[in-house]
Enzyme design. Structure first.
Site, PDB file in Angstrom:
ATOM      1  CD  GLU A 122      -8.505   2.460   6.768  1.00 44.22           C
ATOM      2  OE1 GLU A 122      -8.521   1.586   7.653  1.00 44.22           O
ATOM      3  OE2 GLU A 122      -7.765   3.459   6.835  1.00 44.22           O
ATOM      4  CG  ASN A 173      -8.927   0.463  11.357  1.00 47.07           C
ATOM      5  OD1 ASN A 173      -8.007  -0.281  11.028  1.00 47.07           O
ATOM      6  ND2 ASN A 173      -9.360   1.441  10.594  1.00 47.07           N
ATOM      7  CG  HIS A 189      -6.017  -0.828   8.346  1.00 44.05           C
ATOM      8  ND1 HIS A 189      -5.831   0.528   8.347  1.00 44.05           N
ATOM      9  CD2 HIS A 189      -4.810  -1.349   8.720  1.00 44.05           C
ATOM     10  CE1 HIS A 189      -4.587   0.801   8.674  1.00 44.05           C
ATOM     11  NE2 HIS A 189      -3.953  -0.325   8.918  1.00 44.05           N
ATOM     12  CG  ASP A 246      -0.240  -0.170   2.538  1.00 41.66           C
ATOM     13  OD1 ASP A 246       1.003  -0.213   2.565  1.00 41.66           O
ATOM     14  OD2 ASP A 246      -0.928  -0.271   3.572  1.00 41.66           O
TER      15      ASP A 246
HETATM   16  P1  PGA Z   1       2.277  -1.273  12.166  1.00 42.74           P
HETATM   17  O1  PGA Z   1       1.091  -0.946  11.151  1.00 42.74           O
HETATM   18  O2  PGA Z   1       2.945  -2.494  11.651  1.00 42.74           O
HETATM   19  O3  PGA Z   1       3.165  -0.075  12.126  1.00 42.74           O
HETATM   20  O4  PGA Z   1       1.644  -1.507  13.492  1.00 42.74           O
HETATM   21  C1  PGA Z   1       0.222  -1.942  10.749  1.00 42.74           C
HETATM   22  C2  PGA Z   1      -0.959  -1.367  10.016  1.00 42.74           C
HETATM   23  O5  PGA Z   1      -1.479  -0.320  10.414  1.00 42.74           O
HETATM   24  O6  PGA Z   1      -1.415  -1.994   9.051  1.00 42.74           O
END
Ligand code: PGA
Length: 239
Positions: A141, A134, A136, A67
């Site tokens: 999302e 959340n 995602h 992403d």
């Molecule tokens: P993080 O992010 O690995 O920095 O916790 C994960 C995400 O938000 O998909």
């Protein structure tokens, strides 16, 4: 979804790295989808070490970045492509033409996404994912459907807020582009990586309601036949 729990954060890193190395050694031309973010960093450090020791090579692999945020300055170190380059791509032997990312700096973002989706029709062999607070996956999302393609998305406020830990500019991203749930779910193998205490609540929510629900994108992985959830002790504390 198969749940793998570990006694320590170190054991989680060692197991993910060992299994990754084994997969790439067995099939050097793997088509990989890789996330940025903080979760995979210790794994990437272990992979870089393995490449330096000549135990692992990405020469024949392809990497698709999961992403990307939109609206950030080209030199913002929090761009997903910058994080992946810094922590992995620049330190391994992947040919530059084998690294694919969503270029959100281009004005024709819908076309960028459509072209990327077309590249993915050949399929992914292994897709690694982090999980958002959340639930995602990438920037899919809550509300994302199982059929969603690679596309431009508006960010959930929690996602914009979380971007503070990577983004250096004063304006936080409100949109981005992500590989969609459809190509993710078509990957032959999926790994959902979760570490650290901040992920304990969302992991408990995911594991305690083991059925697919668009309100919790990570739960859309439940029916996948070859999906592995790797949880360290802190992320698994509420299980
Ligand atoms: P993080 O992010 O690995 O920095 O916790 C994960 C995400 O938000 O998909």
């Amino acid at each position: 979804m198969n749940i793998l729990r570990f006694d320590s954060a170190q054991a989680w890193v060692k197991a993910t790295a060992d299994r990754f190395c084994q997969a790439l050694q067995q099939e050097p031309a793997l088509r990989l989808c890789l996330p940025s973010g903080n979760t995979p960093l210790p794994l990437y450090a272990a992979l870089v070490d393995a490449v330096r020791r000549h135990e692992l090579s990405f020469r024949h692999a392809r990497i698709f970045a999961l992403d990307e945020y939109g609206g950030l300055a080209p030199d913002d170190p929090g761009r997903c492509v910058s994080m992946l380059r810094r922590h992995l791509i620049e330190q391994i032997d992947l040919p530059p033409a084998h690294f694919h990312f969503l270029d959100t700096l281009r004005p024709d973002i819908d076309r960028v996404c459509a072209e990327f989706d077309a590249l993915l029709t050949e399929g992914l062999d292994l897709c690694l994912l982090g999980i958002g607070l959340n639930g995602h996956l990438g920037l899919n999302e809550p509300g994302s459907s199982v059929n969603s393609p690679t596309r431009r998305v508006e960010l959930h406020p929690q996602t914009t807020h979380a971007s503070q830990s990577y983004v250096k500019g004063s304006r936080l991203p409100t949109w981005g582009a992500t590989i969609g749930m459809r190509p993710i779910l078509q990957s032959k193998e999926l790994w959902l990586l979760a570490s650290g205490p901040a992920k304990a609540a969302i992991i408990a929510r995911l594991v305690k309601a083991p059925s697919p629900d668009e309100a919790l994108p990570a739960s859309l992985l439940w029916p996948h036949p070859n999906c592995w959830l790797w949880v360290d002790p802190a992320a698994g504390a509420q299980l």
